[in-house]
Enzyme design. Structure first.
Site, PDB file in Angstrom:
ATOM      1  N   LYS A  13       0.773  -1.280  -0.090  1.00  0.00           N
ATOM      2  CA  LYS A  13      -0.094   0.046  -0.058  1.00  0.00           C
ATOM      3  C   LYS A  13       0.872   1.428  -0.072  1.00  0.00           C
ATOM      4  O   LYS A  13       0.656   2.187  -0.717  1.00  0.00           O
ATOM      5  CB  LYS A  13      -0.960   0.066   1.383  1.00  0.00           C
ATOM      6  CG  LYS A  13      -2.089  -1.170   1.290  1.00  0.00           C
ATOM      7  CD  LYS A  13      -2.706  -1.142   2.519  1.00  0.00           C
ATOM      8  CE  LYS A  13      -2.204  -1.081   3.734  1.00  0.00           C
ATOM      9  NZ  LYS A  13      -1.606  -2.170   4.259  1.00  0.00           N
ATOM     10  N   ARG A  87      -9.365   1.047   8.988  1.00  0.00           N
ATOM     11  CA  ARG A  87      -8.982  -0.629   9.448  1.00  0.00           C
ATOM     12  C   ARG A  87     -10.193  -1.080  10.258  1.00  0.00           C
ATOM     13  O   ARG A  87     -10.182  -2.212  10.519  1.00  0.00           O
ATOM     14  CB  ARG A  87      -7.928  -0.405  10.339  1.00  0.00           C
ATOM     15  CG  ARG A  87      -6.565  -0.733   9.263  1.00  0.00           C
ATOM     16  CD  ARG A  87      -5.471  -0.432  10.702  1.00  0.00           C
ATOM     17  NE  ARG A  87      -4.253  -1.507  10.229  1.00  0.00           N
ATOM     18  CZ  ARG A  87      -2.927  -0.567   9.645  1.00  0.00           C
ATOM     19  NH1 ARG A  87      -3.021   0.377   9.087  1.00  0.00           N
ATOM     20  NH2 ARG A  87      -2.067  -1.582   9.446  1.00  0.00           N
ATOM     21  N   ARG A 126      11.831  -6.580   4.541  1.00  0.00           N
ATOM     22  CA  ARG A 126      11.992  -5.285   5.090  1.00  0.00           C
ATOM     23  C   ARG A 126      12.856  -4.812   6.236  1.00  0.00           C
ATOM     24  O   ARG A 126      13.607  -4.025   6.342  1.00  0.00           O
ATOM     25  CB  ARG A 126      10.760  -4.746   5.137  1.00  0.00           C
ATOM     26  CG  ARG A 126      10.473  -3.001   5.302  1.00  0.00           C
ATOM     27  CD  ARG A 126       9.139  -2.532   5.148  1.00  0.00           C
ATOM     28  NE  ARG A 126       8.120  -2.802   6.322  1.00  0.00           N
ATOM     29  CZ  ARG A 126       6.949  -2.583   6.262  1.00  0.00           C
ATOM     30  NH1 ARG A 126       6.388  -2.237   5.370  1.00  0.00           N
ATOM     31  NH2 ARG A 126       6.181  -2.921   7.158  1.00  0.00           N
ATOM     32  N   ARG A 138      11.512  -1.466  11.845  1.00  0.00           N
ATOM     33  CA  ARG A 138      10.368  -1.262  12.559  1.00  0.00           C
ATOM     34  C   ARG A 138      10.085  -2.260  13.795  1.00  0.00           C
ATOM     35  O   ARG A 138      10.237  -3.400  13.565  1.00  0.00           O
ATOM     36  CB  ARG A 138       9.041  -1.293  11.741  1.00  0.00           C
ATOM     37  CG  ARG A 138       8.713  -0.110  11.195  1.00  0.00           C
ATOM     38  CD  ARG A 138       7.711  -0.240   9.812  1.00  0.00           C
ATOM     39  NE  ARG A 138       6.295  -0.805  10.355  1.00  0.00           N
ATOM     40  CZ  ARG A 138       5.268  -0.806   9.721  1.00  0.00           C
ATOM     41  NH1 ARG A 138       5.251  -0.203   8.626  1.00  0.00           N
ATOM     42  NH2 ARG A 138       4.265  -1.200  10.421  1.00  0.00           N
ATOM     43  N   ARG A 149      -0.728  -8.622  13.742  1.00  0.00           N
ATOM     44  CA  ARG A 149      -1.017  -7.690  12.721  1.00  0.00           C
ATOM     45  C   ARG A 149      -2.062  -8.453  11.617  1.00  0.00           C
ATOM     46  O   ARG A 149      -2.818  -7.711  11.323  1.00  0.00           O
ATOM     47  CB  ARG A 149       0.002  -7.063  12.005  1.00  0.00           C
ATOM     48  CG  ARG A 149       0.866  -6.144  12.861  1.00  0.00           C
ATOM     49  CD  ARG A 149       2.243  -5.804  12.371  1.00  0.00           C
ATOM     50  NE  ARG A 149       2.033  -5.009  11.313  1.00  0.00           N
ATOM     51  CZ  ARG A 149       3.423  -4.787  10.603  1.00  0.00           C
ATOM     52  NH1 ARG A 149       4.467  -5.572  10.870  1.00  0.00           N
ATOM     53  NH2 ARG A 149       3.402  -4.165   9.490  1.00  0.00           N
TER      54      ARG A 149
END
Ligand code: AMP
Length: 191
Positions: A13, A87, A126, A138, A149
């Protein structure tokens, strides 16, 4: 034009939102980025949400709706790309109301479809890349938080797919192709 990019963590996204910003002068509104900024700048709200975010759970509707409300009141340029918002169904309702207060409409909801195995490897890559580049991963880009998540996505966010489909606003693109292929699919959807 105002659009939502909908999809699980790692669907791409943010990457596609950045392309739309470049090509269409749109404004990317990523609630994840806004929350991370609040976290690093140590605001009271940032401190409040830090643990929840690191665990991979959703922060309250009230907080994210407040963040979006502020941004909608500013310059609208080529329109907004909602990235990671809404969300929950409550957030979707709030977005409808906020847009109509501004005399705006929601023009498209683009669902980016990706399978779970790809998501896990994309996110772990990532994290590894961030570390290799001398930065930090992160706090929620690890296997444990990712499970939470994904669960939050399926339980709380994926009902939005049915909701926007029923409203006739949903288009789906295959998120597994190259970045350029996905960008082209999104462009075709927005014509
Ligand atoms: P993201 O960068 O979109 O993956 O978001 C990172 C984290 O920020 C999520 O796992 C949530 O903890 C929080 N977050 C971002 N957007 C929302 C939202 N719309 N509603 C609730 N929590 C959110």
């Amino acid at each position: 034009m105002n659009i939502i990019l909908l999809g699980p963590p790692g669907a791409g996204k943010g990457t596609q939102a950045a392309m739309l910003v470049k090509e269409r002068n749109m404004i990317q509104l990523s609630t994840g980025d806004m929350l991370r900024e609040a976290k690093t700048s140590g605001t009271a709200m940032g401190k409040k949400v830090a643990e929840v975010m690191d665990r991979g759970e959703l922060v309250t509707d009230e907080i994210v709706i407040g963040l979006i409300r502020e941004k909608l009141e500013g310059d609208k340029k080529g329109g907004f790309i909602f990235d990671g918002f809404p969300r929950t169904l409550a957030q979707a309702d709030a977005l409808d109301a906020l847009l109509s207060e501004q005399g705006e409409t929601l023009d498209a909801v683009i669902e980016m479809q990706v399978n779970d195995e790809v998501l896990v490897s994309r996110i772990l890559n990532r994290a590894a890349e961030a570390v290799a580049a001398g930065g930090e991963a992160r706090a929620d880009d690890n296997e444990e938080s990712l499970k939470v998540r994904l669960m939050a996505y399926y339980k709380q966010t994926s009902p939005l797919i049915g909701y926007y489909h029923a409203k006739g606003q949903l288009s789906s693109v295959d998120g597994l192709g190259t970045i350029d292929a996905v960008t082209a699919d999104i462009a075709a959807t927005l014509k």
